[in-house]
Design a protein around this motif. Structure first.
Motif, short mmCIF file in Angstrom:
data_model
loop_
_atom_site.label_atom_id
_atom_site.label_comp_id
_atom_site.label_asym_id
_atom_site.label_seq_id
_atom_site.Cartn_x
_atom_site.Cartn_y
_atom_site.Cartn_z
N PRO A 166 -1.16 -7.13 5.14
CA PRO A 166 -0.80 -8.51 5.84
C PRO A 166 -1.58 -9.94 5.42
CG PRO A 166 -0.99 -6.80 7.50
CD PRO A 166 -1.40 -6.14 6.35
N PHE A 167 -2.68 -9.34 4.76
CA PHE A 167 -3.87 -10.47 4.36
C PHE A 167 -3.51 -10.88 2.85
CE2 PHE A 167 -5.22 -8.29 8.22
CZ PHE A 167 -5.03 -9.40 9.03
N LEU A 168 -2.82 -10.10 2.34
CA LEU A 168 -2.67 -10.36 0.83
C LEU A 168 -1.43 -11.13 0.37
CD1 LEU A 168 -3.27 -6.61 -0.33
CD2 LEU A 168 -5.04 -8.52 -0.24
N GLU A 169 -1.75 -11.80 -0.64
CA GLU A 169 -0.30 -12.75 -1.05
C GLU A 169 0.11 -12.21 -2.31
OE1 GLU A 169 -2.14 -16.68 -1.62
OE2 GLU A 169 -1.88 -17.31 0.61
N GLY A 170 -0.80 -11.31 -3.12
CA GLY A 170 0.12 -10.84 -4.36
C GLY A 170 -0.85 -11.21 -5.42
N GLY A 171 -1.43 -10.38 -6.13
CA GLY A 171 -2.30 -10.51 -7.52
C GLY A 171 -3.71 -10.46 -7.24
N GLU A 172 -3.89 -9.78 -6.12
CA GLU A 172 -5.43 -9.36 -5.68
C GLU A 172 -6.09 -8.25 -6.32
OE1 GLU A 172 -3.60 -12.23 -2.36
OE2 GLU A 172 -3.25 -10.19 -3.42
N LEU A 173 -7.12 -8.15 -6.72
CA LEU A 173 -7.94 -7.08 -6.81
C LEU A 173 -8.59 -6.67 -5.66
CD1 LEU A 173 -9.21 -4.67 -8.56
CD2 LEU A 173 -10.92 -6.10 -9.11
N LEU A 174 -8.11 -5.58 -4.72
CA LEU A 174 -8.64 -5.33 -3.55
C LEU A 174 -9.83 -4.57 -3.68
CD1 LEU A 174 -8.38 -5.44 -0.30
CD2 LEU A 174 -7.18 -3.13 -0.66
N LEU A 175 -11.02 -4.88 -3.18
CA LEU A 175 -12.31 -4.13 -3.19
C LEU A 175 -12.57 -3.29 -1.91
CD1 LEU A 175 -14.66 -6.59 -5.36
CD2 LEU A 175 -13.24 -4.59 -6.11
N THR A 176 -12.98 -2.34 -2.05
CA THR A 176 -13.32 -1.51 -0.41
C THR A 176 -14.37 -0.69 -0.88
OG1 THR A 176 -12.46 -0.41 1.50
CG2 THR A 176 -11.39 0.12 -0.83
N THR A 177 -15.12 -0.23 0.18
CA THR A 177 -15.89 0.84 0.21
C THR A 177 -15.61 2.11 0.80
OG1 THR A 177 -17.17 0.31 2.25
CG2 THR A 177 -18.01 -0.72 0.27
N GLY A 178 -14.29 1.84 1.55
CA GLY A 178 -13.54 2.98 2.08
C GLY A 178 -14.07 3.28 3.45
N LEU A 179 -14.89 2.50 4.03
CA LEU A 179 -15.37 2.72 5.30
C LEU A 179 -14.10 3.17 6.57
CD1 LEU A 179 -18.20 0.13 6.01
CD2 LEU A 179 -18.52 2.44 5.47
N GLY A 180 -13.11 2.32 6.08
CA GLY A 180 -12.00 2.58 7.16
C GLY A 180 -11.20 3.79 6.72
N THR A 181 -11.58 4.54 5.63
CA THR A 181 -10.57 5.68 5.13
C THR A 181 -11.26 6.79 5.00
OG1 THR A 181 -11.45 5.12 2.90
CG2 THR A 181 -9.48 3.89 3.62
N ARG A 182 -12.53 7.00 5.83
CA ARG A 182 -13.37 8.15 5.90
C ARG A 182 -12.55 9.37 6.45
NH1 ARG A 182 -18.68 8.72 5.63
NH2 ARG A 182 -18.79 6.53 6.12
N GLY A 183 -12.30 10.64 5.80
CA GLY A 183 -11.70 11.67 6.07
C GLY A 183 -10.34 11.49 5.86
N TRP A 184 -9.83 10.55 4.84
CA TRP A 184 -8.17 10.44 4.46
C TRP A 184 -7.93 11.78 3.67
CZ3 TRP A 184 -5.99 4.95 3.97
CH2 TRP A 184 -5.85 4.42 4.97
N SER A 185 -6.54 12.08 3.46
CA SER A 185 -6.33 12.93 2.66
C SER A 185 -4.81 12.47 2.35
CB SER A 185 -6.41 14.42 3.23
OG SER A 185 -5.47 15.20 1.95
N ASP A 186 -3.66 12.81 3.11
CA ASP A 186 -2.45 12.54 3.00
C ASP A 186 -2.11 11.02 3.29
OD1 ASP A 186 -1.89 15.20 2.54
OD2 ASP A 186 -0.90 15.48 4.39
N GLN A 187 -3.06 10.27 3.94
CA GLN A 187 -3.00 8.96 4.05
C GLN A 187 -2.82 7.85 2.88
OE1 GLN A 187 -4.89 11.07 5.73
NE2 GLN A 187 -5.18 10.60 7.72
#
Length: 492
Positions: A39-60
């Motif tokens: 919702p906060f992207l406009e297109g054309g961005e390189l999104l950087l993340t450390t993955g804090l909100g994705t810990r334990g993800w697999s199929d997600q």
């Protein structure tokens, strides 16, 4: 353009490309730890993340990457050393499946350093694009020094490695195509795009991507209805320097077309005046003007004058066709008193009439150049006898039809109505018989089965009502014309 993977080439960042796609170009760098940052992207961005909100993800991961790709992200950069010691294989597979660029960011590289490097690449690319656009503009401007459009079109095709064509309002080529790939130009697409924008004026632009190529169509002109359109077909997508070059070429073409239109208008005024002089009998003055307007193009030694009339827009179109297609055949055309006047050698008249679609035309008699006035007069008489069903009349056809054909229809009907209005049927029958029997009252009496005194009385009454002297040959001719015109009646 700058792609997210281009950051891998910056040594200080130490980025590793895990998967590289041909996706959207890089516009900026964003950072987010949200499970759904789209919702906060406009297109054309390189999104950087450390993955804090994705810990334990697999199929997600698959849905996460799918959302980024749908949002037009240029790529995903994941920092290792905090949440993940190495990139999850499920994430890698998801980026490959959705063709999203995936970069590995080492623990020691700050995200702000990636943002700074991206900004520098974008600035360098913008500066290079500006320099390229200016260089293209300078080269195109040098190619547009004269009134000939061809050098500019050829130069545009060369600089952009494109196929370039100038087309009319109906999409048919006016000049070109130019360029190495002319065989691959889709003229059907060009016609469709011209048809789609020609009602939108000079500000309309069409850009269409199809089969790996981009086609741009722009109107040409500075004012009024555009008559020409520039079509440029480029391999692959169009970038800003190329788009700027097409815009520059369109402006330069518009200036050249406007200058040509101004020169053509001046030449038409001179040529029209020369034709007016020629058709009034002043051959010498006409030749002097033609020396200026037509670079000494001679008046045909033997000629016919063709006079045409019709809607103003159609007259202009026909004049343009004659100028473009028949000028080299010695045909002279111009506007005189609202009509289109054409002077041509007798053998060229058929070509003139073929170009005169939508107009009425009268063709004068064939004469020597010094007698052009006679041809012009007979062309006007022939034009007066044209109808909706017979839009072209030659003087010979009119002359063969006798003196009645020389009388303009409306004028003849008005004359007949005014002369014969006081006469009843009996008077008209008697007058017709009198003229038919060359003034013999006895023959009229025998023809109508009445007494000679009755004939005499009726003729006296006819003279009184009409003011004619029936012993005057001229009056008899006038009466005969009136009776014939009244019998002929109005024509369609």
């Amino acid at each position: 353009m700058v792609m997210a993977a281009d950051l891998v080439a910056v040594p200080a960042l130490g980025l590793r490309a895990v998967h590289v796609s041909d996706g959207p170009p890089l516009r900026w760098v964003a950072t987010s730890e949200l499970p759904d940052p789209t919702p906060f992207l406009e297109g054309g961005e390189l999104l950087l993340t450390t993955g804090l909100g994705t810990r334990g993800w697999s199929d997600q991961w698959s849905a996460y990457v799918a959302r980024l790709a749908a949002a037009g992200a240029a790529g995903l950069g994941v920092g290792i050393g905090l949440t993940y010691s190495r990139l999850p294989e499920v994430l890698v597979e998801a980026c490959r499946a959705h063709d999203l660029t995936l970069l590995e960011v080492p623990r020691e590289t700050a995200f702000v350093a990636v943002s700074r490097a991206a900004a520098e690449l974008l600035q360098d690319q913008e500066a290079a694009s500006t320099r390229l656009a200016l260089d293209l503009q300078r080269r195109l401007t040098r190619a547009a020094l004269g009134l000939d459009l061809r050098p500019l079109l050829e130069r545009l095709a060369q600089l952009l490695d494109a196929t370039v064509v100038l087309v009319h309002r109906d999409g048919e080529p006016a000049d070109g195509p130019f360029g190495a790939g002319t065989g691959g130009l889709d003229l059907g697409l060009v016609r469709a795009e011209v048809a789609g924008i020609k009602g939108q004026g000079l500000g309309a632009v069409s850009t269409t991507a199809r089969d790996g190529a981009t086609t741009v169509v722009r109107p040409i002109g500075l004012a009024g209805r555009p008559e020409l359109y520039l079509a440029v077909s480029l391999p692959g997508p169009i970038d800003e320097p190329q788009r700027s070059a097409v815009s520059t070429a369109a402006v330069l073409l518009s200036l050249a077309v406007e200058r040509r239109a101004e020169r053509r208008a001046a030449e038409r005024r001179l040529r029209g005046r020369a034709l007016e002089l020629l058709c009034s009998g002043d051959l010498r003055s006409a030749e002097v003007l033609l020396e200026v307007a037509e670079s000494g193009r001679p008046v045909p030694e033997r000629l016919r004058v063709v006079r045409m009339t019709g809607p103003e827009e159609v007259l202009g179109d026909v004049l343009g066709r004659i100028e473009d297609d028949l000028a080299d055949d010695g045909v002279l055309a111009g506007t005189v008193d609202g009509d289109l006047l054409v002077v041509a050698a007798p053998t060229r008249v058929a070509g003139v009439l073929a170009a005169a679609t939508g107009l009425r035309a009268g063709v004068g008699r064939a004469v020597a150049a010094q007698d052009a006035r006679r041809s012009a007069e007979t062309a006007s008489h022939a034009l007066d006898r044209t109808t909706a069903t017979s839009p072209v009349r030659r003087w010979e056809d009119v002359a063969d039809a006798g003196p009645l054909a020389l009388v303009p229809e409306a004028l003849g009907q008005e004359y007949a109505a005014s002369l014969l209005a006081p006469l009843d049927t009996e008077h008209r029958t008697t007058l017709a018989a009198f003229l038919r029997h060359h003034g013999s009252r006895g023959a009229v009496a025998d023809d109508l089965g009445i007494h000679r005194n009755t004939v005499r009385n009726r003729l006296t009454e006819i003279e009184r009502l009409t003011g004619l002297d029936l012993d005057d040959p001229a009056a008899r001719v006038g009466a005969w014309l009136a009776l014939e015109l009244a019998a002929e009646g109005p024509q369609d």
